[in-house]
Design a protein around this motif. Structure first.
Motif, mmCIF file in Angstrom:
data_model
loop_
_atom_site.group_PDB
_atom_site.id
_atom_site.type_symbol
_atom_site.label_atom_id
_atom_site.label_comp_id
_atom_site.label_asym_id
_atom_site.label_seq_id
_atom_site.Cartn_x
_atom_site.Cartn_y
_atom_site.Cartn_z
ATOM 1 N N GLN A 1 86.213 56.091 -58.134
ATOM 2 C CA GLN A 1 86.559 55.186 -57.054
ATOM 3 C C GLN A 1 86.007 53.794 -57.333
ATOM 4 O O GLN A 1 84.869 53.647 -57.797
ATOM 5 N N LYS A 2 86.820 52.788 -57.030
ATOM 6 C CA LYS A 2 86.319 51.425 -57.075
ATOM 7 C C LYS A 2 85.307 51.289 -55.944
ATOM 8 O O LYS A 2 85.460 51.883 -54.878
ATOM 9 N N GLY A 3 84.261 50.542 -56.209
ATOM 10 C CA GLY A 3 83.262 50.374 -55.169
ATOM 11 C C GLY A 3 81.969 49.810 -55.707
ATOM 12 O O GLY A 3 81.900 49.303 -56.825
ATOM 13 N N HIS B 1 79.617 46.214 -59.010
ATOM 14 C CA HIS B 1 80.936 46.445 -58.419
ATOM 15 C C HIS B 1 81.867 46.959 -59.505
ATOM 16 O O HIS B 1 82.185 46.219 -60.440
ATOM 17 N N LEU C 1 77.604 56.044 -56.666
ATOM 18 C CA LEU C 1 78.448 55.359 -55.706
ATOM 19 C C LEU C 1 77.689 55.179 -54.385
ATOM 20 O O LEU C 1 77.125 56.128 -53.851
ATOM 21 N N GLN D 1 79.177 52.654 -51.933
ATOM 22 C CA GLN D 1 80.179 52.203 -50.969
ATOM 23 C C GLN D 1 81.538 52.104 -51.651
ATOM 24 O O GLN D 1 81.643 51.497 -52.708
ATOM 25 N N THR D 2 82.562 52.686 -51.047
ATOM 26 C CA THR D 2 83.909 52.557 -51.598
ATOM 27 C C THR D 2 84.535 51.266 -51.078
ATOM 28 O O THR D 2 84.179 50.768 -50.009
ATOM 29 N N LEU D 3 85.459 50.743 -51.873
ATOM 30 C CA LEU D 3 86.138 49.485 -51.501
ATOM 31 C C LEU D 3 87.645 49.662 -51.580
ATOM 32 O O LEU D 3 88.355 48.852 -52.129
ATOM 33 N N ASP D 4 88.149 50.738 -51.026
ATOM 34 C CA ASP D 4 89.602 51.005 -51.053
ATOM 35 C C ASP D 4 90.353 50.116 -50.112
ATOM 36 O O ASP D 4 89.966 49.660 -49.141
#
Length: 73
Positions: A4-6, A18, A68, A70-73
């Motif tokens: 996941q991006k985050g 990030h 991870l 925090q996710t940044l979806d």
């Protein structure tokens, strides 16, 4: 492998990064993590995704190299 991006925290320096993108190396097809430091000069880095997502030993404990937060979806 997908991640996941985050915002991730590095196990050694406890600083945040990030994870912006997963890229593909044009010659080898290897997946690369493209990430930015969230401190100092905010440099952008690349490393093999397998290395970014692996676990390491710290003080006798197995921990993620980048955890991870925090996710940044």
């Amino acid at each position: 492998m997908s991640m996941q991006k985050g915002i991730y925290r590095h196990y050694k320096n406890r600083k945040q990064y990030h994870l912006m993108e997963i890229a593909t190396h044009s010659e080898t097809g290897e997946q690369l993590a493209i990430y930015r430091a969230l401190y100092d000069d905010f440099g952008v880095w690349a490393r093999p995704l397998a290395m970014f997502s692996e676990t390491v030993e710290k003080d006798g404990e197995t921990v993620p190299r980048f955890a991870l937060e925090q996710t940044l979806d």
